[in-house]
Design a protein around this motif. Structure first.
Motif, PDB file in Angstrom:
ATOM      1  N   UNK A  52       0.827  -1.214   0.000  1.00  0.00           N
ATOM      2  CA  UNK A  52       0.000   0.000   0.000  1.00  0.00           C
ATOM      3  C   UNK A  52       0.861   1.264   0.000  1.00  0.00           C
ATOM      4  N   UNK A  53       1.937   1.248   0.800  1.00  0.00           N
ATOM      5  CA  UNK A  53       2.793   2.441   0.910  1.00  0.00           C
ATOM      6  C   UNK A  53       3.646   2.647  -0.332  1.00  0.00           C
ATOM      7  N   UNK A  54       4.093   1.538  -0.913  1.00  0.00           N
ATOM      8  CA  UNK A  54       5.087   1.627  -1.986  1.00  0.00           C
ATOM      9  C   UNK A  54       4.637   0.855  -3.237  1.00  0.00           C
ATOM     10  N   UNK A  55       3.590   1.322  -3.904  1.00  0.00           N
ATOM     11  CA  UNK A  55       3.119   0.605  -5.098  1.00  0.00           C
ATOM     12  C   UNK A  55       4.154   0.600  -6.227  1.00  0.00           C
ATOM     13  N   UNK A  56       5.117   1.533  -6.180  1.00  0.00           N
ATOM     14  CA  UNK A  56       6.152   1.564  -7.216  1.00  0.00           C
ATOM     15  C   UNK A  56       7.240   0.524  -6.985  1.00  0.00           C
ATOM     16  N   UNK A  57       7.151  -0.195  -5.884  1.00  0.00           N
ATOM     17  CA  UNK A  57       8.103  -1.277  -5.653  1.00  0.00           C
ATOM     18  C   UNK A  57       8.914  -1.104  -4.389  1.00  0.00           C
ATOM     19  N   UNK A  58       9.239  -2.235  -3.771  1.00  0.00           N
ATOM     20  CA  UNK A  58      10.056  -2.214  -2.556  1.00  0.00           C
ATOM     21  C   UNK A  58      10.861  -3.503  -2.472  1.00  0.00           C
ATOM     22  N   UNK A  59      12.040  -3.395  -1.899  1.00  0.00           N
ATOM     23  CA  UNK A  59      12.819  -4.612  -1.647  1.00  0.00           C
ATOM     24  C   UNK A  59      13.219  -4.570  -0.178  1.00  0.00           C
ATOM     25  N   UNK A  60      12.450  -5.270   0.614  1.00  0.00           N
ATOM     26  CA  UNK A  60      12.630  -5.214   2.049  1.00  0.00           C
ATOM     27  C   UNK A  60      12.973  -6.603   2.563  1.00  0.00           C
ATOM     28  N   UNK A  61      14.060  -6.651   3.335  1.00  0.00           N
ATOM     29  CA  UNK A  61      14.521  -7.931   3.880  1.00  0.00           C
ATOM     30  C   UNK A  61      14.044  -8.072   5.318  1.00  0.00           C
ATOM     31  N   UNK A  96      10.757   2.446  -3.615  1.00  0.00           N
ATOM     32  CA  UNK A  96      10.664   3.533  -4.598  1.00  0.00           C
ATOM     33  C   UNK A  96       9.442   4.388  -4.278  1.00  0.00           C
ATOM     34  N   UNK A  97       9.621   5.708  -4.365  1.00  0.00           N
ATOM     35  CA  UNK A  97       8.485   6.631  -4.211  1.00  0.00           C
ATOM     36  C   UNK A  97       8.642   7.704  -5.279  1.00  0.00           C
ATOM     37  N   UNK A  98       7.564   8.470  -5.546  1.00  0.00           N
ATOM     38  CA  UNK A  98       7.688   9.569  -6.527  1.00  0.00           C
ATOM     39  C   UNK A  98       8.753  10.585  -6.113  1.00  0.00           C
ATOM     40  N   UNK A  99       9.145  10.590  -4.822  1.00  0.00           N
ATOM     41  CA  UNK A  99      10.164  11.537  -4.362  1.00  0.00           C
ATOM     42  C   UNK A  99      11.566  10.937  -4.421  1.00  0.00           C
ATOM     43  N   UNK A 100      11.664   9.706  -4.906  1.00  0.00           N
ATOM     44  CA  UNK A 100      12.963   9.029  -4.947  1.00  0.00           C
ATOM     45  C   UNK A 100      12.985   7.845  -3.991  1.00  0.00           C
ATOM     46  N   UNK A 101      14.159   7.221  -3.908  1.00  0.00           N
ATOM     47  CA  UNK A 101      14.285   6.039  -3.052  1.00  0.00           C
ATOM     48  C   UNK A 101      14.259   6.442  -1.583  1.00  0.00           C
ATOM     49  N   UNK A 102      13.559   5.649  -0.771  1.00  0.00           N
ATOM     50  CA  UNK A 102      13.589   5.868   0.675  1.00  0.00           C
ATOM     51  C   UNK A 102      14.128   4.607   1.352  1.00  0.00           C
ATOM     52  N   UNK A 103      14.723   4.786   2.522  1.00  0.00           N
ATOM     53  CA  UNK A 103      15.155   3.645   3.334  1.00  0.00           C
ATOM     54  C   UNK A 103      13.965   3.225   4.201  1.00  0.00           C
ATOM     55  N   UNK A 134      13.481  -8.074  12.314  1.00  0.00           N
ATOM     56  CA  UNK A 134      14.065  -6.799  11.896  1.00  0.00           C
ATOM     57  C   UNK A 134      13.832  -6.562  10.412  1.00  0.00           C
ATOM     58  N   UNK A 135      13.311  -5.374  10.101  1.00  0.00           N
ATOM     59  CA  UNK A 135      13.039  -4.991   8.713  1.00  0.00           C
ATOM     60  C   UNK A 135      14.131  -4.022   8.251  1.00  0.00           C
ATOM     61  N   UNK A 136      14.730  -4.289   7.089  1.00  0.00           N
ATOM     62  CA  UNK A 136      15.613  -3.296   6.474  1.00  0.00           C
ATOM     63  C   UNK A 136      15.446  -3.381   4.955  1.00  0.00           C
ATOM     64  N   UNK A 137      15.522  -2.242   4.284  1.00  0.00           N
ATOM     65  CA  UNK A 137      15.436  -2.298   2.837  1.00  0.00           C
ATOM     66  C   UNK A 137      15.220  -0.932   2.222  1.00  0.00           C
ATOM     67  N   UNK A 138      14.822  -0.944   0.950  1.00  0.00           N
ATOM     68  CA  UNK A 138      14.606   0.286   0.221  1.00  0.00           C
ATOM     69  C   UNK A 138      13.261   0.206  -0.474  1.00  0.00           C
TER      70      UNK A 138
END
Lengths: 239, 222
Positions: free
Chosen positions: A9-18, A29-36, A23-27
């Protein structure tokens, strides 16, 4: 709500979260650029391993991706209750994590937290509450301590505490009470990409180095004493 | 009330820290004797602690060291344990304690076999000033009187001249903390940690006075 659903829901443009344990870590995509994207899931009890996993990821992001925004997903049942964790100074590792969140802010990384399920005491203090702005989903548990343990510490009957928790905003668990007191900005019905982009855009436009929470708690009427007391201690300009 | 922090206590501390930013003293001495959040106003207390955390880091970022002095009967627990570790350095007496959850809370939730809160010797081997000092979590071990705390604080103010955290300093600490949890994983008594640190008679450590403990640490580091 499932973590995967929240991420979609938050990241329809894609996410790669491990996910390593809880523990969650990853990146993402948003219209404002990549977020951690980082945080904890499944009511994680914060221990040294989780705290240092998150702090390592923050330091790595600060080192390699200047000004990349941080989105913290908060689901923690508080600190791990264990003798071996305390033996190695758990408060020290949680402080280290909090200091890493603060370092990122000082180096120009905007940050926001979203409480997805539970946000409890030391776990919440160590990263969620350190972000520039905090939001919470509906029906989340935001609180300080298990009422049984609280009963033992305060010597107040458990039944009485349950009764008090039913109506006292300063004491009762619940994200709405934290909104009134200035620590949470808003309670969201559902997580959405529109909300995220709006919140991040607002953050980028204001100076967030100042802690605004006393001010917000005062203007929302939920914490009326903190602001005037803190102000009364600061000398007037020119004195 | 065990030095517990509620809305008003928190506001006073935050006000004082902000005042330090305006007046720019050589250092701030933060005397901590607290069980953490005042549970009777749980939410306001938790937020107050978070505001103190931000304020301490703001003062340090302004180039003013903040020294935590822990020598009271309550120690520094809960959120105030985190606050203490956000300071530039912690000065503690042997009687002082520094931790997150109180032994009573751990016992109530996890059981007496996990942590017997009535076993005072054990409580001090896990959370006490000597253990924290030997492990490097506290910079100074101080005799349990006001004159000694004053003397140690003055020496510390003189020694700590620049204490702004940087990416490099936090990376270095990250490395140290990671190594430590690997090395001592699963230990649950100070005795085992001290033995592993190379102390020949760990059971004698609780009996050592302050001077002997400082000398022991010096030998460990040599």
């Amino acid at each position: 709500m499932m973590l995967e659903t929240i991420l979609d829901e938050l990241f329809p443009d894609g996410h790669s979260v491990r996910l390593a344990g809880k523990t969650i870590t990853g990146e993402a995509a948003t219209p404002l650029g990549t977020v951690a994207v980082l945080g904890t899931t499944d009511a994680a009890a914060m221990d040294h391993v989780i705290a240092l996993g998150l702090s390592a990821f923050i330091l790595e992001t600060v080192a390699h991706h200047p000004e990349r925004p941080f989105v913290y997903l908060v689901d923690t049942s508080g600190q791990a209750l264990s003798r071996s964790e305390e033996l190695l100074c758990l408060n020290g590792s949680l402080a280290h994590l909090a200091e890493c969140v603060d370092l990122a802010r000082r180096r120009g990384h905007p940050s926001l937290s979203l409480v997805t399920a539970n946000a409890v005491s030391g776990g919440f203090l160590s990263y969620g509450l350190m972000a520039d702005r905090v939001f919470a989903l509906n029906d989340t548990q935001v609180r300080v301590m298990d009422l049984r343990a609280m009963s033992r510490v305060t010597k107040i009957e458990h039944e009485r505490l349950v009764e008090l928790a039913g109506h006292s905003p300063i004491f009762a668990p619940g994200a709405e009470n934290y909104v009134q007191m200035g620590a949470v900005e808003a309670v969201l019905g559902l997580p959405s990409a529109d909300w995220l982009v709006g919140a991040l855009t607002a953050l980028k436009q204001e100076a967030v180095l100042r802690d605004h929470r006393m001010e917000s708690g005062f203007s929302r009427g939920g914490r009326l004493l903190a602001k005037p007391i803190a102000l009364s201690i600061q000398p007037a300009p020119g004195t | 009330m065990g030095g517990a922090v509620g809305e008003i206590h928190g506001a006073k501390i935050v006000g004082l820290l902000r005042r330090a930013l305006l007046e720019e003293p050589r250092a701030v001495l933060f005397l901590i004797d607290s069980g953490g959040v005042r549970l009777h106003e749980a939410n306001a207390g938790l937020i107050a602690i978070s505001e103190i955390m931000r304020a301490v880091l703001e003062v340090r970022a302004g180039g003013i060291p903040v020294l935590a002095l822990v020598g009271g009967s309550c120690g520094a627990f809960g959120g105030m344990g985190i606050v203490a570790k956000l300071c530039s350095a912690v000065l503690i007496s042997e009687e002082g304690r520094l931790a997150l959850s109180g032994p009573e809370v751990i016992e109530t939730v996890a059981g007496v076999e996990e942590f017997d809160s009535k076993d005072r010797a054990l409580v001090w081997r896990v959370t006490g000033g000597k253990h924290r000092y030997l492990m490097g979590d506290c910079a100074e071990l101080v005799e349990d009187d006001v004159a000694s705390f004053r003397e140690a604080a003055v020496a510390c103010v003189t020694a700590v001249t620049h204490d702004v955290s940087t990416l490099e300093s936090l990376q270095a600490r990250q490395h140290r903390l990671e190594q430590r949890i690997e090395r001592f994983a699963g230990f649950n008594d100070g005795l085992d940690v001290w033995r592993s640190l190379g102390i020949e008679q760990p059971e004698s450590v609780p009996m050592l006075d302050r001077g002997a403990t400082v000398a022991l640490k010096g030998r460990m580091e040599a």
